[in-house]
Design a protein around this motif. Structure first.
Motif, short mmCIF file in Angstrom:
data_model
loop_
_atom_site.label_atom_id
_atom_site.label_comp_id
_atom_site.label_asym_id
_atom_site.label_seq_id
_atom_site.Cartn_x
_atom_site.Cartn_y
_atom_site.Cartn_z
N GLN A 26 -30.10 -42.72 -8.57
CA GLN A 26 -29.93 -41.30 -8.29
C GLN A 26 -29.67 -40.58 -9.60
O GLN A 26 -29.28 -41.20 -10.59
N VAL A 27 -29.87 -39.26 -9.59
CA VAL A 27 -29.70 -38.47 -10.81
C VAL A 27 -28.72 -37.32 -10.57
O VAL A 27 -28.51 -36.87 -9.45
N ALA A 28 -28.11 -36.87 -11.67
CA ALA A 28 -27.16 -35.75 -11.63
C ALA A 28 -27.05 -35.18 -13.04
O ALA A 28 -27.81 -35.56 -13.95
N THR A 29 -26.10 -34.27 -13.24
CA THR A 29 -25.79 -33.74 -14.57
C THR A 29 -24.31 -33.99 -14.84
O THR A 29 -23.62 -34.60 -14.01
N VAL A 30 -23.81 -33.51 -15.98
CA VAL A 30 -22.43 -33.78 -16.36
C VAL A 30 -21.66 -32.49 -16.63
O VAL A 30 -22.24 -31.41 -16.76
N ARG A 31 -20.36 -32.64 -16.75
CA ARG A 31 -19.46 -31.56 -17.17
C ARG A 31 -18.30 -32.20 -17.91
O ARG A 31 -18.07 -33.41 -17.85
N THR A 32 -17.52 -31.37 -18.61
CA THR A 32 -16.28 -31.86 -19.21
C THR A 32 -15.14 -31.64 -18.22
O THR A 32 -15.19 -30.74 -17.37
N THR A 33 -14.13 -32.46 -18.33
CA THR A 33 -13.00 -32.38 -17.40
C THR A 33 -12.18 -31.11 -17.63
O THR A 33 -12.14 -30.56 -18.72
N ARG A 34 -11.51 -30.69 -16.55
CA ARG A 34 -10.64 -29.53 -16.60
C ARG A 34 -9.20 -29.96 -16.93
O ARG A 34 -8.83 -31.12 -16.72
N PRO A 35 -8.36 -29.05 -17.44
CA PRO A 35 -6.98 -29.42 -17.83
C PRO A 35 -6.18 -30.07 -16.71
O PRO A 35 -5.35 -30.94 -16.96
N GLU A 36 -6.44 -29.65 -15.47
CA GLU A 36 -5.65 -30.20 -14.37
C GLU A 36 -6.09 -31.62 -13.98
O GLU A 36 -5.40 -32.30 -13.19
N PRO A 42 -8.48 -35.36 -22.38
CA PRO A 42 -9.00 -34.00 -22.52
C PRO A 42 -10.43 -34.03 -23.05
O PRO A 42 -10.75 -34.76 -23.99
N GLY A 43 -11.31 -33.25 -22.43
CA GLY A 43 -12.68 -33.15 -22.89
C GLY A 43 -13.59 -34.28 -22.46
O GLY A 43 -14.76 -34.34 -22.88
N ALA A 44 -13.10 -35.18 -21.60
CA ALA A 44 -13.93 -36.30 -21.16
C ALA A 44 -15.14 -35.79 -20.38
O ALA A 44 -15.09 -34.73 -19.75
N ILE A 45 -16.21 -36.56 -20.41
CA ILE A 45 -17.44 -36.21 -19.72
C ILE A 45 -17.51 -36.99 -18.41
O ILE A 45 -17.34 -38.22 -18.40
N ILE A 46 -17.78 -36.29 -17.31
CA ILE A 46 -17.90 -36.93 -16.01
C ILE A 46 -19.10 -36.34 -15.26
O ILE A 46 -19.59 -35.27 -15.62
N PRO A 47 -19.58 -37.03 -14.22
CA PRO A 47 -20.66 -36.44 -13.40
C PRO A 47 -20.25 -35.09 -12.84
O PRO A 47 -19.10 -34.88 -12.45
N ALA A 48 -21.21 -34.17 -12.77
CA ALA A 48 -20.89 -32.78 -12.43
C ALA A 48 -20.84 -32.51 -10.94
O ALA A 48 -20.31 -31.48 -10.52
N GLY A 49 -21.38 -33.39 -10.13
CA GLY A 49 -21.37 -33.09 -8.70
C GLY A 49 -22.33 -33.96 -7.93
O GLY A 49 -22.39 -35.17 -8.14
N GLN A 50 -23.08 -33.32 -7.07
CA GLN A 50 -23.91 -34.03 -6.11
C GLN A 50 -25.00 -34.87 -6.80
O GLN A 50 -25.76 -34.37 -7.61
N TRP A 51 -25.06 -36.14 -6.42
CA TRP A 51 -26.17 -36.99 -6.84
C TRP A 51 -27.37 -36.72 -5.94
O TRP A 51 -27.22 -36.49 -4.74
N ARG A 52 -28.56 -36.77 -6.52
CA ARG A 52 -29.77 -36.53 -5.73
C ARG A 52 -30.77 -37.66 -5.97
O ARG A 52 -30.71 -38.36 -6.98
N PRO A 53 -31.71 -37.83 -5.04
CA PRO A 53 -32.73 -38.86 -5.23
C PRO A 53 -33.60 -38.57 -6.44
O PRO A 53 -33.75 -37.41 -6.87
N MET A 54 -34.21 -39.60 -7.01
CA MET A 54 -35.12 -39.43 -8.13
C MET A 54 -36.40 -38.76 -7.67
O MET A 54 -36.99 -39.13 -6.64
N ALA A 55 -36.86 -37.78 -8.43
CA ALA A 55 -38.16 -37.17 -8.22
C ALA A 55 -39.19 -37.91 -9.07
O ALA A 55 -38.85 -38.73 -9.93
N GLU A 56 -40.46 -37.60 -8.86
CA GLU A 56 -41.51 -38.24 -9.64
C GLU A 56 -41.32 -37.98 -11.13
O GLU A 56 -41.55 -38.87 -11.96
N ALA A 57 -40.89 -36.77 -11.48
CA ALA A 57 -40.66 -36.45 -12.90
C ALA A 57 -39.54 -37.29 -13.49
O ALA A 57 -39.60 -37.66 -14.66
N ASP A 58 -38.53 -37.61 -12.68
CA ASP A 58 -37.44 -38.46 -13.16
C ASP A 58 -37.93 -39.87 -13.45
O ASP A 58 -37.55 -40.47 -14.46
N VAL A 59 -38.76 -40.40 -12.57
CA VAL A 59 -39.32 -41.74 -12.77
C VAL A 59 -40.17 -41.77 -14.04
O VAL A 59 -40.03 -42.68 -14.87
#
Length: 247
Positions: A26-36, A42-59
């Motif tokens: 599956q594919v997704a994007t990222v974000r940096t963590t919030r202070p809370e 601080p500043g760690a990178i984590i997945p941004a949200g909903q994972w989605r199936p791979m499209a043909e362009a992703d493959v």
């Protein structure tokens, strides 16, 4: 060492069956963590949200070129291991006498990312390994990591689509050739508003990967899983196809 940082490498996964690849990725994007989000650095990178199936362009984007550089290639594999066997010996038949067994790590269920900073226990998020301590020009020649999921639960490997040399060139345009690419480069890259596409690969017990974790943003995950997962790890120089592929 080879010093050829200019070629487009990024995330490439060896596969012979696109449908088998899609079934476990599956594919997704990222974000940096919030202070809370204090469980993370601080500043760690984590997945941004909903994972989605791979499209043909992703493959198409992650399909390895005809002659990939083995040291930058990702493979999804089934290491030949039977419960009770000596883990340290698993890579002895694979051709690198200098391969190193790194040990095991246990991940709790439902962890978005799994690696913590041993000094304070905070999670470090998606990161870059630095066992080989390679400079910019040689970063693509590092050892690859073999991982074996020992179970009992399913886990994932998350991988970033942009490589360490490309990120280092972007963040340090004037002196990247004198740098050692680092996790902080990726954190600065994301904090500056630049997107990174990520992909996660499902690994059931007995399955694993061979991946350039010195070269690609990555971490383990047990998100949405209700069982813990232990994994064993090795570092070495291995050619493509040294272990049976699952895809």
């Amino acid at each position: 060492m080879t010093t050829d940082p200019g070629g487009p490498r990024a995330l490439h996964i060896a596969h012979g069956d696109p449908s088998a690849l899609r079934d476990r990725c599956q594919v997704a994007t990222v974000r940096t963590t919030r202070p809370e989000e204090t469980s993370y650095e601080p500043g760690a990178i984590i997945p941004a949200g909903q994972w989605r199936p791979m499209a043909e362009a992703d493959v198409k984007a992650i399909t390895a070129p005809r002659r990939p550089l083995d040291s930058t290639l990702v493979e999804v594999v089934r290491p030949e291991y039977q419960e009770g066997c000596e883990l340290e010996a698993l890579t002895r038949p694979l051709g690198d006498p200098d391969a190193v067994y790194l040990g095991q790590a246990l991940a709790r269920p439902n962890m978005t990312t799994t690696t913590d900073n041993y000094e304070d226990g905070r999670l470090i998020g998606l990161h870059l390994d630095n066992w080989d301590k390679l400079p910019y020009a040689d970063k693509h020649t590092g050892r690859r990591r073999i991982c074996l999921n020992l179970g009992p639960g399913t886990r994932f490997i998350i991988l970033g689509a942009i490589d360490a040399q490309a990120v280092c060139r972007t963040i340090h345009p004037n002196d990247h050739s004198h740098r050692h690419p680092h996790t902080q480069d990726y954190r600065d890259y994301v904090a500056s508003g630049r997107p990174i596409r990520i992909l996660r690969i499902r690994l059931d017990p007995g399955e694993g990967y061979v991946a350039p974790t010195e070269y690609l943003l990555h971490d383990g995950s047990t998100e949405a899983q209700d069982q813990p997962s232990a994994a064993a790890f090795w570092l070495g120089q291995w050619p493509r196809g040294i272990l049976p592929s699952l895809i």
